[in-house]
Design an enzyme around this catalytic site. Structure first.
Site, PDB file in Angstrom:
ATOM      1  N   LYS A 218     109.193  -1.065  -0.442  1.00 54.19           N
ATOM      2  CA  LYS A 218     110.302  -0.109  -0.525  1.00 54.19           C
ATOM      3  C   LYS A 218     110.518   0.624   0.791  1.00 54.19           C
ATOM      4  O   LYS A 218     109.564   1.039   1.445  1.00 54.19           O
ATOM      5  CB  LYS A 218     109.980   0.886  -1.661  1.00 54.19           C
ATOM      6  CG  LYS A 218     111.024   1.928  -1.934  1.00 54.19           C
ATOM      7  CD  LYS A 218     112.401   1.355  -2.145  1.00 54.19           C
ATOM      8  CE  LYS A 218     112.490   0.317  -3.229  1.00 54.19           C
ATOM      9  NZ  LYS A 218     113.774  -0.444  -3.223  1.00 54.19           N
TER      10      LYS A 218
ATOM     11  N   ASP B 174     106.493  -6.127  -2.041  1.00 53.64           N
ATOM     12  CA  ASP B 174     107.486  -7.065  -2.585  1.00 53.64           C
ATOM     13  C   ASP B 174     107.307  -8.460  -2.007  1.00 53.64           C
ATOM     14  O   ASP B 174     107.706  -9.450  -2.618  1.00 53.64           O
ATOM     15  CB  ASP B 174     108.904  -6.550  -2.332  1.00 53.64           C
ATOM     16  CG  ASP B 174     109.186  -5.375  -3.250  1.00 53.64           C
ATOM     17  OD1 ASP B 174     108.804  -4.250  -2.891  1.00 53.64           O
ATOM     18  OD2 ASP B 174     109.715  -5.616  -4.342  1.00 53.64           O
TER      19      ASP B 174
ATOM     20  N   GLY C 154     111.043  -3.815  -9.608  1.00 57.48           N
ATOM     21  CA  GLY C 154     109.618  -3.962  -9.304  1.00 57.48           C
ATOM     22  C   GLY C 154     109.307  -5.451  -9.211  1.00 57.48           C
ATOM     23  O   GLY C 154     109.727  -6.227 -10.086  1.00 57.48           O
TER      24      GLY C 154
HETATM   25  O1  MRU Z   1     113.827  -1.875  -5.494  1.00 52.76           O
HETATM   26  P1  MRU Z   1     112.647  -1.900  -6.413  1.00 52.76           P
HETATM   27  O2  MRU Z   1     112.521  -0.703  -7.274  1.00 52.76           O
HETATM   28  O3  MRU Z   1     112.556  -3.203  -7.166  1.00 52.76           O
HETATM   29  O4  MRU Z   1     111.405  -1.879  -5.412  1.00 52.76           O
HETATM   30  C1  MRU Z   1     110.093  -1.878  -5.924  1.00 52.76           C
HETATM   31  C2  MRU Z   1     109.077  -1.710  -4.879  1.00 52.76           C
HETATM   32  O5  MRU Z   1     109.369  -1.658  -3.709  1.00 52.76           O
HETATM   33  C3  MRU Z   1     107.654  -1.717  -5.312  1.00 52.76           C
HETATM   34  O6  MRU Z   1     106.876  -0.950  -4.428  1.00 52.76           O
HETATM   35  C4  MRU Z   1     107.169  -3.156  -5.305  1.00 52.76           C
HETATM   36  O7  MRU Z   1     107.905  -3.952  -6.167  1.00 52.76           O
HETATM   37  C5  MRU Z   1     105.749  -3.352  -5.521  1.00 52.76           C
HETATM   38  S1  MRU Z   1     105.036  -2.724  -6.976  1.00 52.76           S
HETATM   39  C6  MRU Z   1     105.043  -3.634  -8.225  1.00 52.76           C
END
Ligand code: MRU
Length: 348
Positions: A251, A240, A50
């Site tokens: 994601k 992100d 996250g």
């Molecule tokens: O691969 P991850 O689990 O780190 O991806 C997380 C996401 O894509 C979230 O939607 C993103 O970090 C935003 S929310 C805090």
């Protein structure tokens, strides 16, 4: 109601203790990191994930790294400090919060070159704690601004995990969902399972269920049909990295949802703190997309889902073009189009 009954990231002053997200929902187990390389490994392995969460954890990782240096030397060797930064920065390429947090600490170190190593470490530790605390406050603000967008009770579809497991507080998109629930304006949440790492079914469903927020997990391919049957009032996701023109990396699968929302005339909201905004990158085509191990797609645990030797793709993120986004919600409020000027105004 938000019940914080678990701690995603806990700074104990000598270690950073992480809820091991690889083991959820079946086990609530914790991993303690006492060196910067253990922290880097935990980020790479998705013990913690996250965008805001990895920025916070990397900041604590730097404190641990500086302490490791102090055992060897009394004065700061800036080459060694740069090596610490590089190890933490190479863990995951897409979420900009990691680089935002490390840059913030780098600037602090550059301003304190005259102080002793122990005092420098104290200052870096306070800054890491401030990054953590500020993120908590930003989550609450985003929750309020996002919930203000809705007049009546709504059914929300969300993707990945954007909650207390992904941030230092109540979340980004999930902070809005929590606040809607607090205000009695949430009818239901649909959580995409989010193949292949299953952040939606394993993590979002776990968090919402603990808070007694009504949630149904759907497979990613069900979203289109739900929208066609008018079961979804809005899609709310996190980010992100948001580039200067408002393109959003999030994601894998997020872009598809935004296209579906356009087709079905459903609002598509992105919720992220300004630490996710990267004004130095003009548009989404310049964002490096992390490619993860094919094993995440080919297996669930030891169970094989794809014939041995067959090629698979596993990009962890995609980019949603700004024109598909109804609004971006940050801790300062709601930004509409044109995003260039709105984002710039918030970051001044
Ligand atoms: O691969 P991850 O689990 O780190 O991806 C997380 C996401 O894509 C979230 O939607 C993103 O970090 C935003 S929310 C805090």
């Amino acid at each position: 109601m938000t019940r914080e009954t678990f701690k995603t990231i806990e700074w104990t002053k000598t270690t950073v203790r992480l809820l091991d997200q690889r083991r959820l929902p079946s086990r609530e187990a914790y991993v303690s990191c006492s060196t910067h390389s253990e922290v880097a490994q935990a980020i790479e392995d998705m013990v913690v994930r996250g965008a805001p969460a990895i920025g916070i954890v990397a900041a604590y990782g730097l404190v641990l790294g500086l302490r490791e240096l102090m055992v060897k030397q009394q004065t700061a060797d800036y080459n060694d400090i740069d090596t610490l930064f590089s190890r933490l920065a190479e863990t995951r390429p897409t979420a900009v919060n990691l680089f935002w947090a490390l840059d913030r600490l780098k600037r602090l170190i550059d301003l304190n070159k005259q102080v002793s190593l122990p005092s420098l470490i104290e200052r870096v530790e306070s800054e890491a704690e401030a990054i953590h605390q500020e993120d908590r406050e930003m989550c609450d603000a985003m929750g309020r601004y996002g919930a203000d967008l809705f007049d009546s009770s709504v059914r929300i579809l969300t993707h990945c995990n954007t909650g207390a497991l992904a941030t230092g507080g109540t979340g980004t998109a999930l902070a809005v969902i929590r606040e809607l629930s607090n205000r009695g304006k949430l009818t239901h949440v649909f959580a995409d399972e989010t193949r292949p790492f299953l952040q939606g079914s394993r993590l979002t469903a776990w968090e919402l269920d603990r808070d007694q927020i009504p949630v149904s997990v759907i497979t990613d391919s069900m979203a289109a049909d739900l929208m066609k049957r008018r079961q979804v009032d809005a899609v709310i996701v996190g980010a992100d990295r948001i580039t200067a023109n408002g393109d959003v990396a999030n994601k894998i699968g997020t872009y598809g949802l935004a296209v579906l929302c356009r087709m079905h005339e459903i609002p598509f909201y992105v919720v992220a703190p300004t630490s996710t905004v990267d004004l130095g990158t003009s548009d989404g085509s310049f964002i490096e997309i992390e490619q993860r191990s094919s094993r995440e797609v080919t297996h669930v645990g030891q169970y094989m889902l794809v014939p041995d030797g067959v090629a698979v793709l596993n990009p962890a993120f995609d980019v949603t073009p700004n024109e598909l986004i109804t609004a971006i919600i940050t801790e300062y409020g709601v930004v509409g189009k044109p995003y260039e000027t709105g984002l710039l105004a918030q970051l001044k």
